[in-house]
Write a protein that holds these residues in place. Structure first.
Motif, PDB file in Angstrom:
ATOM      1  N   ALA A   1      -2.934  23.210 -33.048  1.00 30.58           N
ATOM      2  CA  ALA A   1      -1.500  23.010 -33.245  1.00 30.58           C
ATOM      3  C   ALA A   1      -0.780  22.936 -31.902  1.00 30.58           C
ATOM      4  N   ALA A   2      -1.190  23.781 -30.947  1.00 34.32           N
ATOM      5  CA  ALA A   2      -0.570  23.754 -29.623  1.00 34.32           C
ATOM      6  C   ALA A   2      -0.830  22.423 -28.919  1.00 34.32           C
ATOM      7  N   PHE A   3      -2.066  21.935 -29.029  1.00 29.93           N
ATOM      8  CA  PHE A   3      -2.389  20.623 -28.458  1.00 29.93           C
ATOM      9  C   PHE A   3      -1.550  19.519 -29.106  1.00 29.93           C
ATOM     10  N   LEU A   4      -1.453  19.547 -30.436  1.00 30.30           N
ATOM     11  CA  LEU A   4      -0.675  18.532 -31.148  1.00 30.30           C
ATOM     12  C   LEU A   4       0.790  18.541 -30.724  1.00 30.30           C
ATOM     13  N   SER A   5       1.318  19.722 -30.409  1.00 32.33           N
ATOM     14  CA  SER A   5       2.730  19.809 -30.028  1.00 32.33           C
ATOM     15  C   SER A   5       2.998  19.107 -28.704  1.00 32.33           C
ATOM     16  N   LYS A   6       1.995  19.021 -27.846  1.00 33.24           N
ATOM     17  CA  LYS A   6       2.159  18.253 -26.601  1.00 33.24           C
ATOM     18  C   LYS A   6       1.868  16.775 -26.835  1.00 33.24           C
ATOM     19  N   LYS A   7       0.862  16.491 -27.622  1.00 31.44           N
ATOM     20  CA  LYS A   7       0.562  15.097 -27.943  1.00 31.44           C
ATOM     21  C   LYS A   7       1.739  14.443 -28.660  1.00 31.44           C
ATOM     22  N   ALA A   8       2.543  15.251 -29.353  1.00 30.72           N
ATOM     23  CA  ALA A   8       3.697  14.731 -30.103  1.00 30.72           C
ATOM     24  C   ALA A   8       4.737  14.073 -29.211  1.00 30.72           C
ATOM     25  N   PHE A   9       4.682  14.318 -27.910  1.00 33.30           N
ATOM     26  CA  PHE A   9       5.610  13.626 -27.007  1.00 33.30           C
ATOM     27  C   PHE A   9       5.240  12.153 -26.831  1.00 33.30           C
ATOM     28  N   PHE A  10       4.051  11.776 -27.311  1.00 33.52           N
ATOM     29  CA  PHE A  10       3.606  10.391 -27.230  1.00 33.52           C
ATOM     30  C   PHE A  10       3.421   9.752 -28.609  1.00 33.52           C
ATOM     31  N   PHE A  11       3.156  10.561 -29.617  1.00 37.17           N
ATOM     32  CA  PHE A  11       2.928  10.065 -30.972  1.00 37.17           C
ATOM     33  C   PHE A  11       3.651  10.975 -31.951  1.00 37.17           C
ATOM     34  N   SER A  12       3.901  10.468 -33.159  1.00 38.81           N
ATOM     35  CA  SER A  12       4.408  11.343 -34.211  1.00 38.81           C
ATOM     36  C   SER A  12       3.894  10.853 -35.561  1.00 38.81           C
ATOM     37  N   ASP A  13       4.096  11.683 -36.594  1.00 36.46           N
ATOM     38  CA  ASP A  13       3.716  11.284 -37.947  1.00 36.46           C
ATOM     39  C   ASP A  13       4.640  10.215 -38.506  1.00 36.46           C
TER      40      ASP A  13
ATOM     41  N   PRO B   1      15.322  27.247 -21.333  1.00 40.02           N
ATOM     42  CA  PRO B   1      14.554  26.035 -21.002  1.00 40.02           C
ATOM     43  C   PRO B   1      15.385  24.870 -20.471  1.00 40.02           C
ATOM     44  N   CYS B   2      16.601  25.123 -19.981  1.00 42.01           N
ATOM     45  CA  CYS B   2      17.477  24.069 -19.445  1.00 42.01           C
ATOM     46  C   CYS B   2      17.795  22.995 -20.480  1.00 42.01           C
ATOM     47  N   PRO B   3      18.435  23.378 -21.590  1.00 44.76           N
ATOM     48  CA  PRO B   3      18.803  22.375 -22.593  1.00 44.76           C
ATOM     49  C   PRO B   3      19.884  21.446 -22.064  1.00 44.76           C
ATOM     50  N   PRO B   4      19.993  20.247 -22.678  1.00 43.82           N
ATOM     51  CA  PRO B   4      19.389  19.834 -23.946  1.00 43.82           C
ATOM     52  C   PRO B   4      17.899  19.531 -23.789  1.00 43.82           C
ATOM     53  N   VAL B   5      17.137  19.932 -24.796  1.00 46.34           N
ATOM     54  CA  VAL B   5      15.687  19.867 -24.704  1.00 46.34           C
ATOM     55  C   VAL B   5      15.118  18.736 -25.557  1.00 46.34           C
ATOM     56  N   PHE B   6      13.874  18.415 -25.254  1.00 42.13           N
ATOM     57  CA  PHE B   6      13.048  17.523 -26.066  1.00 42.13           C
ATOM     58  C   PHE B   6      11.921  18.373 -26.632  1.00 42.13           C
ATOM     59  N   LEU B   7      11.673  18.253 -27.934  1.00 42.52           N
ATOM     60  CA  LEU B   7      10.741  19.152 -28.601  1.00 42.52           C
ATOM     61  C   LEU B   7       9.570  18.403 -29.220  1.00 42.52           C
ATOM     62  N   GLY B   8       8.373  18.931 -28.986  1.00 42.92           N
ATOM     63  CA  GLY B   8       7.172  18.459 -29.654  1.00 42.92           C
ATOM     64  C   GLY B   8       6.686  19.535 -30.597  1.00 42.92           C
ATOM     65  N   VAL B   9       6.447  19.195 -31.847  1.00 46.05           N
ATOM     66  CA  VAL B   9       6.033  20.164 -32.859  1.00 46.05           C
ATOM     67  C   VAL B   9       4.659  19.769 -33.392  1.00 46.05           C
ATOM     68  N   GLY B  10       3.707  20.705 -33.328  1.00 42.10           N
ATOM     69  CA  GLY B  10       2.378  20.494 -33.883  1.00 42.10           C
ATOM     70  C   GLY B  10       2.192  21.352 -35.119  1.00 42.10           C
ATOM     71  N   VAL B  11       1.707  20.760 -36.190  1.00 45.23           N
ATOM     72  CA  VAL B  11       1.542  21.478 -37.455  1.00 45.23           C
ATOM     73  C   VAL B  11       0.113  21.265 -37.960  1.00 45.23           C
ATOM     74  N   GLY B  12      -0.570  22.361 -38.298  1.00 40.08           N
ATOM     75  CA  GLY B  12      -1.901  22.258 -38.875  1.00 40.08           C
ATOM     76  C   GLY B  12      -3.011  22.545 -37.891  1.00 40.08           C
ATOM     77  N   GLY B  13      -4.221  22.234 -38.322  1.00 38.07           N
ATOM     78  CA  GLY B  13      -5.390  22.529 -37.503  1.00 38.07           C
ATOM     79  C   GLY B  13      -5.601  24.025 -37.380  1.00 38.07           C
ATOM     80  N   THR B  14      -6.025  24.460 -36.197  1.00 32.02           N
ATOM     81  CA  THR B  14      -6.140  25.874 -35.852  1.00 32.02           C
ATOM     82  C   THR B  14      -5.014  26.204 -34.872  1.00 32.02           C
ATOM     83  N   MET B  15      -4.930  27.446 -34.436  1.00 29.93           N
ATOM     84  CA  MET B  15      -3.869  27.836 -33.515  1.00 29.93           C
ATOM     85  C   MET B  15      -3.858  26.967 -32.258  1.00 29.93           C
ATOM     86  N   ASP B  16      -5.044  26.765 -31.663  1.00 28.07           N
ATOM     87  CA  ASP B  16      -5.107  25.979 -30.438  1.00 28.07           C
ATOM     88  C   ASP B  16      -4.880  24.494 -30.706  1.00 28.07           C
TER      89      ASP B  16
END
Length: 273
Positions: free
Chosen positions: A194-206, A177-192
């Motif tokens: 969590a995937a959405f949250l992992s992208k939204k995490a680039f703008f918000f976090s817990d 992925p051409c590091p160094p990378v920036f990572l968004g991690v989504g945890v919870g919800g359903t499978m889909d």
């Protein structure tokens, strides 16, 4: 300047210039890298950033796919159709005027014919306070997107299980992925979700800095390094966003962004829609 032009201008700027905080993390990595291979890769990235700024050309040949989060005010009278039309028009304008590479195919399995416009964008919707619409964009390159993944953990996995899953996904990704990378991690919800949250995490976090730093430290100890050439800087940032989930599950999703962490945000008032 109307809303379409403002959005197109922001999208053009995003592929040519990184935000100050992203650039600062890259420059800090250049100063602190102890590995020879990683240092050479980081220096090339630094020179690439300078060249893009000087020439007004895109930072990378893969200018990405448009991923948009539309946060729609609960008191807004605008329709999803109006938002979709505005976003699509602005993306098409940015593609033409900003020298975006045409990278979208209409049929993913068979003929894979290029749309020639970079359309359609991927648009996600959520409700928010107010009457306007905030549009947040990721310009999602696919060298890194192809390394993104989801894991469905046992509900008892806990923090250590989540951290281990994220590290395992990055270990498998390696230098692709051409590091160094920036990572968004989504945890919870359903499978889909969590995937959405992992992208939204680039703008918000817990705001769970301890967890994010734990992940970042563990990932950097993998030694993948910039360009996959080894070293101290495999990842520059980790952002975690979580949501309620079912008692029987613990979904964990990882979205990987390469060092060219390109994103922008545009607010559109109700009068402009």
């Amino acid at each position: 300047m109307n809303a379409e032009d403002r959005m197109a201008e922001a999208l053009i700027k995003a592929i040519r210039r990184l935000s100050n905080d992203v650039e600062a993390l890259i420059l800090k990595a250049c100063e602190n890298e102890s590995g020879r291979g990683g240092a050479l890769a980081l220096d090339a990235i630094r020179r690439n950033i300078e060249c893009a700024e000087r020439t007004s050309l895109p930072l990378c040949q893969d200018t990405g796919m448009f991923w948009c989060l539309a946060s729609v005010g609960r008191e807004s009278r605008c329709t999803i159709g109006a938002i979709e039309s505005l976003v699509s028009s602005a993306c098409a304008k940015a593609s033409e005027e900003g020298f975006y590479r045409k990278s979208v195919v209409s049929d993913p399995i068979y003929r894979r014919i290029n749309t020639g416009t970079n359309l359609p964008p991927v648009i996600n919707y959520e409700s928010a306070e107010g009457t306007g619409v905030t549009l947040r964009f990721l310009l999602k390159g696919f060298g890194s997107e192809n390394c993104s993944s989801v894991r469905m953990l046992n509900p008892t996995a806990g923090e250590d299980g989540v951290v281990a899953a994220v590290c395992k996904m990055m270990e498998k990704a390696g230098g692709k992925p051409c590091p160094p990378v920036f990572l968004g991690v989504g945890v919870g919800g359903t499978m889909d979700r969590a995937a959405f949250l992992s992208k939204k995490a680039f703008f918000f976090s817990d705001g769970n800095k301890a967890l994010e730093e734990k992940m970042l430290s563990r990932i950097n100890r993998l030694g993948i390094g910039a360009g996959g050439l080894g070293g101290d800087n495999t990842a520059l940032s980790v952002s975690v966003l979580s949501a309620p989930t079912h008692i029987a599950g613990l979904p964990v999703a990882l979205t990987v962004n390469c060092w060219a962490d390109r994103k922008c945000e545009v607010y559109i008032s109700e009068d402009e829609l």
